[in-house]
Structures are given as structure tokens and as C-alpha cells.
Design a protein around this motif. Structure first.
Motif, PDB file in Angstrom:
ATOM      1  N   GLN A  25       0.823  -1.205   0.000  1.00 36.89           N
ATOM      2  CA  GLN A  25       0.000   0.000   0.000  1.00 36.89           C
ATOM      3  C   GLN A  25       0.862   1.262   0.000  1.00 36.89           C
ATOM      4  O   GLN A  25       0.535   2.236  -0.687  1.00 36.89           O
ATOM      5  N   ALA A  26       1.961   1.261   0.739  1.00 43.71           N
ATOM      6  CA  ALA A  26       2.856   2.424   0.757  1.00 43.71           C
ATOM      7  C   ALA A  26       3.481   2.636  -0.620  1.00 43.71           C
ATOM      8  O   ALA A  26       3.587   3.769  -1.099  1.00 43.71           O
ATOM      9  N   ALA A  31       3.035   5.668  -6.576  1.00 45.87           N
ATOM     10  CA  ALA A  31       3.316   4.929  -7.812  1.00 45.87           C
ATOM     11  C   ALA A  31       3.611   5.847  -8.995  1.00 45.87           C
ATOM     12  O   ALA A  31       2.827   6.734  -9.291  1.00 45.87           O
ATOM     13  N   PRO A  32       4.734   5.611  -9.690  1.00 49.56           N
ATOM     14  CA  PRO A  32       5.035   6.380 -10.901  1.00 49.56           C
ATOM     15  C   PRO A  32       4.276   5.797 -12.096  1.00 49.56           C
ATOM     16  O   PRO A  32       4.578   4.716 -12.553  1.00 49.56           O
ATOM     17  N   ARG A  37       5.179  11.865 -13.172  1.00 47.99           N
ATOM     18  CA  ARG A  37       3.944  11.994 -12.393  1.00 47.99           C
ATOM     19  C   ARG A  37       3.778  10.765 -11.504  1.00 47.99           C
ATOM     20  O   ARG A  37       4.042   9.654 -11.904  1.00 47.99           O
ATOM     21  N   CYS A  38       3.316  11.018 -10.310  1.00 49.30           N
ATOM     22  CA  CYS A  38       3.020   9.922  -9.399  1.00 49.30           C
ATOM     23  C   CYS A  38       1.536   9.965  -9.066  1.00 49.30           C
ATOM     24  O   CYS A  38       0.914  11.022  -9.095  1.00 49.30           O
ATOM     25  N   ALA A  80      -0.984  -1.156 -21.602  1.00 49.83           N
ATOM     26  CA  ALA A  80       0.315  -0.952 -20.952  1.00 49.83           C
ATOM     27  C   ALA A  80       0.318  -1.547 -19.544  1.00 49.83           C
ATOM     28  O   ALA A  80      -0.691  -1.569 -18.856  1.00 49.83           O
ATOM     29  N   CYS A  81       1.488  -2.023 -19.144  1.00 44.93           N
ATOM     30  CA  CYS A  81       1.691  -2.539 -17.799  1.00 44.93           C
ATOM     31  C   CYS A  81       2.875  -1.776 -17.209  1.00 44.93           C
ATOM     32  O   CYS A  81       3.980  -1.853 -17.731  1.00 44.93           O
ATOM     33  N   HIS A  82       2.633  -1.014 -16.152  1.00 45.64           N
ATOM     34  CA  HIS A  82       3.664  -0.168 -15.557  1.00 45.64           C
ATOM     35  C   HIS A  82       4.219  -0.793 -14.284  1.00 45.64           C
ATOM     36  O   HIS A  82       3.465  -1.174 -13.393  1.00 45.64           O
ATOM     37  N   ASP A  83       5.517  -0.871 -14.216  1.00 40.56           N
ATOM     38  CA  ASP A  83       6.226  -1.356 -13.038  1.00 40.56           C
ATOM     39  C   ASP A  83       6.184  -0.242 -11.991  1.00 40.56           C
ATOM     40  O   ASP A  83       6.629   0.867 -12.256  1.00 40.56           O
TER      41      ASP A  83
END
Length: 150
Positions: A25-26, A31-32, A37-38, A80-83
Motif C-alpha cells: 500500500q505504501a 506509484a510512478p 507523475r506519481c 500498458a503494464c507499468h512497473d
């Protein structure tokens, strides 16, 4: 077939999993997702419970339990899948398996996130869908991947 979680209940893994979910959760909280941008990604309670149960179930057949896990966090939206982060559950233990947790943005939010990559505040709260998948890869074996869709 994986063993029933109730038969292999491990109180240490239960506590560890609660800590891991706090870390998840943290990590999602910062998350970028776009260029510079986060976003604050919010996990609904139902998703949190489902992921926790799935992590414990996948770890129960491992020699070190959940302590031997590397956890990769990804968020899927569109094609898209973002790490968004990586967690070594117990850095003092040599990892025996890798779990890739692929979360999805709530599809009703798609119009709101389209502008995320071009404008908007630095931190935009976004809710995740309750659907997810987990990919398990054993690091000490040549066994094929196990993909769980939830």
C-alpha cells in the motif's frame, strides 16, 4: 494443485503478510504512472483481502514460506503494464520465488486517467479494480510459470 491454506496455516507468515501488504500500500501510494507523475493508487478492502490470501496460498509450498519471496508490483491500464515497485519480503533470506502482482485500474476511471499523462496535479488518487493476477516463478527450479487470475 496447491495445498489448502487452512492446513498449512503459519502464524509467522500471517504477520509477515500483514507487513508486506502495508509495504504494498505504501508503494502504491507513490506509484510512478506517467512521465514525472506519481499517483496514489488506492486498494479497496476486498482487493487487499484477496491479494493477502493469494500471497499466503502461493507461499505455503515454498521452503522459506513468504520470507523467500520477491514481489514485483505492476499496474495495468489499457494495453500498458507499468512497473511501480519491488519488495524483497525478507532481505536476509535468499529468495526462492518471485511473485509479480499485476493490479488493474478501475475501468470506470479511464476517462479521468487519460489526462494524467499530460496534465493534472502531481499526486492524483486512483482506485484499483478488484481484479488482479499473480505470476509465480520459482527461482531455484526450471518449473514453468504459474499464473493465477483473480
Amino acid at each position: 494443485s496447491l495445498p489448502d491454506l487452512d492446513l498449512l496455516h503459519d502464524p509467522e507468515d500471517e504477520l509477515l503478510c500483514a507487513n508486506v501488504m502495508d509495504l504494498v500500500q505504501a508503494t502504491l501510494g507513490r506509484a510512478p504512472l506517467g512521465a514525472k507523475r506519481c499517483s496514489r493508487l488506492l486498494m479497496p478492502a476486498q482487493l487487499l483481502a484477496q491479494v493477502r490470501t493469494e500471497l499466503l496460498r502461493l507461499a505455503c509450498s515454498e521452503p522459506c514460506g513468504l520470507r523467500g519471496a520477491l514481489l514485483d508490483l505492476c499496474v495495468e491500464h489499457g494495453k500498458a503494464c507499468h512497473d511501480v515497485g519491488h519488495i524483497a519480503v525478507d532481505p536476509a533470506v535468499v529468495p526462492t520465488f518471485q511473485l509479480t502482482l499485476v493490479l488493474r485500474l478501475d475501468s470506470s476511471l479511464w476517462p479521468k486517467i487519460q489526462g494524467l499523462f499530460t496534465s493534472g496535479p502531481a499526486f492524483t488518487p486512483l482506485k484499483l479494480s478488484t481484479g488482479f493476477r499473480v505470476i509465480k516463478k520459482k527461482l531455484y527450479s526450471s518449473e514453468q510459470l504459474l499464473i493465477e487470475e483473480c
